[in-house]
Design an enzyme around this catalytic site. Structure first.
Site, PDB file in Angstrom:
ATOM      1  N   CYS A   1       0.810  -1.223   0.000  1.00 36.18           N
ATOM      2  CA  CYS A   1       0.000   0.000   0.000  1.00 36.18           C
ATOM      3  C   CYS A   1       0.844   1.275   0.000  1.00 36.18           C
ATOM      4  CB  CYS A   1      -0.898  -0.014   1.244  1.00 36.18           C
ATOM      5  SG  CYS A   1      -1.794   1.535   1.453  1.00 36.18           S
TER       6      CYS A   1
ATOM      7  N   TRP B   1      -7.625  -6.680   5.309  1.00 33.07           N
ATOM      8  CA  TRP B   1      -6.253  -7.125   5.574  1.00 33.07           C
ATOM      9  C   TRP B   1      -6.184  -8.225   6.640  1.00 33.07           C
ATOM     10  CZ3 TRP B   1      -3.190  -5.267   1.965  1.00 33.07           C
ATOM     11  CH2 TRP B   1      -3.524  -4.047   1.362  1.00 33.07           C
TER      12      TRP B   1
ATOM     13  N   THR C   1      -8.606   0.295   6.635  1.00 29.92           N
ATOM     14  CA  THR C   1      -7.494   0.628   5.758  1.00 29.92           C
ATOM     15  C   THR C   1      -6.177   0.606   6.519  1.00 29.92           C
ATOM     16  OG1 THR C   1      -7.876   2.983   6.188  1.00 29.92           O
ATOM     17  CG2 THR C   1      -8.851   2.093   4.186  1.00 29.92           C
TER      18      THR C   1
ATOM     19  N   TYR D   1      -5.114   6.048  -9.340  1.00 35.95           N
ATOM     20  CA  TYR D   1      -6.337   5.299  -8.995  1.00 35.95           C
ATOM     21  C   TYR D   1      -7.515   5.795  -9.832  1.00 35.95           C
ATOM     22  CZ  TYR D   1      -4.177   3.000  -4.974  1.00 35.95           C
ATOM     23  OH  TYR D   1      -3.384   2.213  -4.176  1.00 35.95           O
TER      24      TYR D   1
HETATM   25  N1  GSH Z   1      -8.005   5.765   2.497  1.00 35.91           N
HETATM   26  C1  GSH Z   1      -6.822   6.559   2.552  1.00 35.91           C
HETATM   27  C2  GSH Z   1      -5.595   5.778   2.244  1.00 35.91           C
HETATM   28  C3  GSH Z   1      -5.553   4.411   2.851  1.00 35.91           C
HETATM   29  C4  GSH Z   1      -5.993   3.353   1.883  1.00 35.91           C
HETATM   30  O1  GSH Z   1      -6.863   3.571   1.040  1.00 35.91           O
HETATM   31  N2  GSH Z   1      -5.384   2.179   1.977  1.00 35.91           N
HETATM   32  C5  GSH Z   1      -5.780   1.068   1.143  1.00 35.91           C
HETATM   33  C6  GSH Z   1      -4.641   0.220   0.670  1.00 35.91           C
HETATM   34  S1  GSH Z   1      -3.626   0.975  -0.548  1.00 35.91           S
HETATM   35  C7  GSH Z   1      -6.636   0.146   1.958  1.00 35.91           C
HETATM   36  O2  GSH Z   1      -6.275  -0.233   3.064  1.00 35.91           O
HETATM   37  N3  GSH Z   1      -7.779  -0.256   1.395  1.00 35.91           N
HETATM   38  C8  GSH Z   1      -8.676  -1.151   2.012  1.00 35.91           C
HETATM   39  C9  GSH Z   1      -8.587  -2.493   1.433  1.00 35.91           C
HETATM   40  O3  GSH Z   1      -7.777  -2.710   0.510  1.00 35.91           O
HETATM   41  O4  GSH Z   1      -9.333  -3.364   1.905  1.00 35.91           O
HETATM   42  C10 GSH Z   1      -6.949   7.745   1.600  1.00 35.91           C
HETATM   43  O5  GSH Z   1      -7.976   7.825   0.964  1.00 35.91           O
HETATM   44  O6  GSH Z   1      -6.059   8.556   1.480  1.00 35.91           O
END
Ligand code: GSH
Length: 321
Positions: A54, A87, A122, A186
């Site tokens: 990540c 996760w 997250t 993204y």
């Molecule tokens: N949500 C935060 C960043 C954190 C994030 O989105 N992390 C991702 C991984 S890159 C995550 O944990 N997503 C939840 C998942 O994959 O279940 C943002 O918008 O800046």
């Protein structure tokens, strides 16, 4: 059609124009010297939960390492591919984080009496080992607090990543990088219409060209020193050819074809030991095998050849440490 017409990933949705939108809401509790939110800085008390895949978590890993906070704040490393509950600590023996004693990061989020924002489970997330509960998942604030609140536990020669006199410019550049590059890739990858993709792609490349130009005359993004602006950009660059170029269709140019950005990425890899925080296997496995909506076969590409990206023996970013 509703505003939230599809949900490519927890914490985000595709709007009715086909544009990818990040919910970006965080648990905003802070860990500070004075403990004003109920959480005081205390070495050994907190555990930083990350995935090496990540990019948002990567910024906290880099900051913790640059400041020499590894002893003060331990780290839980989740596996790159998660289940329906997000996760898991499947890299650890028995699939359980040895300090928190939980198999899933969700278990630490669920301990919060007031729940957590719709952006979901997250990484990065900082967990209080006394209660097993997530204290914060606001990566923007986490890195700043590592710099300003943990000073008593940093290594003596830690770089000043957020110097007062450069803060305005660091914020300005970091915001542009976040909007157009960190999140821009993204927005390309999860666009739901051709128009939304085209717009995101153009915005990304306009900013990448701006960065290439900026870095052609300077070593660091802001001032003449490493700052949080570099920590903001670099995790996206290091993932570029391995994930974003193909998986997210950001394929105008490879990082290796942009001389200033490529040189900059290699400089930080080596000079500041950023390389020891990177695991390309985790990065590729996560993106290609988790986003099955945009890569339905889940096949993980073999390339690009990253064998030249080396770190000294024993410094490799493997699983849990
Ligand atoms: N949500 C935060 C960043 C954190 C994030 O989105 N992390 C991702 C991984 S890159 C995550 O944990 N997503 C939840 C998942 O994959 O279940 C943002 O918008 O800046």
């Amino acid at each position: 059609m509703t505003d939230q017409s599809s949900d490519p990933k927890p914490g985000s949705y595709v709007n009715k124009e086909g544009g990818y939108e990040r919910k970006a809401r965080y648990i905003e509790t802070r860990i500070t010297k004075d403990g004003r939110d109920g959480y005081a800085v205390e070495p050994g008390r907190y555990r930083l939960a990350v995935s090496r895949a990540c990019p948002w978590a990567h910024r906290t890993i880099l900051t913790r390492q640059l400041l020499g906070l590894e002893e003060a704040i331990s780290m839980a490393v989740a596996g790159p591919v998660h289940d329906e509950d997000s996760w898991t600590f499947d890299l650890d023996p028995g699939g359980v984080d040895p300090v928190l004693g939980i198999p899933r990061l969700k278990d630490a989020y669920d301990k919060r009496p007031d729940g957590y924002p719709e952006s979901g489970i997250t990484v990065p997330a900082v967990v209080d080992t006394q209660t097993g509960m997530v204290v914060t998942n606001d990566f923007h604030q986490i890195v700043k607090d590592l710099v300003t609140e943990w000073t008593d536990h940093q290594r003596p020669d830690a770089p000043d990543l957020w110097p007062e006199h450069l803060r305005d410019e660091i914020e300005e550049v970091s915001d542009l990088v976040y909007r157009d590059v960190n999140n821009g890739v993204y927005r390309c990858g999860f666009a739901g219409t051709q128009e939304a993709y085209d717009a995101a792609y153009d915005q990304l490349w306009a900013r990448m060209d701006w960065l290439e130009e900026r870095l052609s005359t300077r070593r660091y993004l802001v001032g003449d020193q490493l700052t949080l602006a570099d920590v903001r950009l670099w995790p996206t660059l290091v993932r570029f050819d391995a994930a974003y170029h193909g998986h997210f269709k950001c394929n105008r140019t490879k990082l290796t074809e942009m001389p200033a950005l490529w040189g900059y990425a290699r400089d930080l890899w080596q000079t500041w030991d950023f390389g020891s925080t990177v695991n390309f296997e985790h990065i590729k496995a996560h993106y290609y095998a988790t986003h099955l909506d945009i890569n339905p076969t889940g096949i993980v590409p073999k390339g690009p050849d990253t064998s030249g990206w080396t770190v000294p023996a024993g410094r490799e970013a493997l699983g849990p440490k």
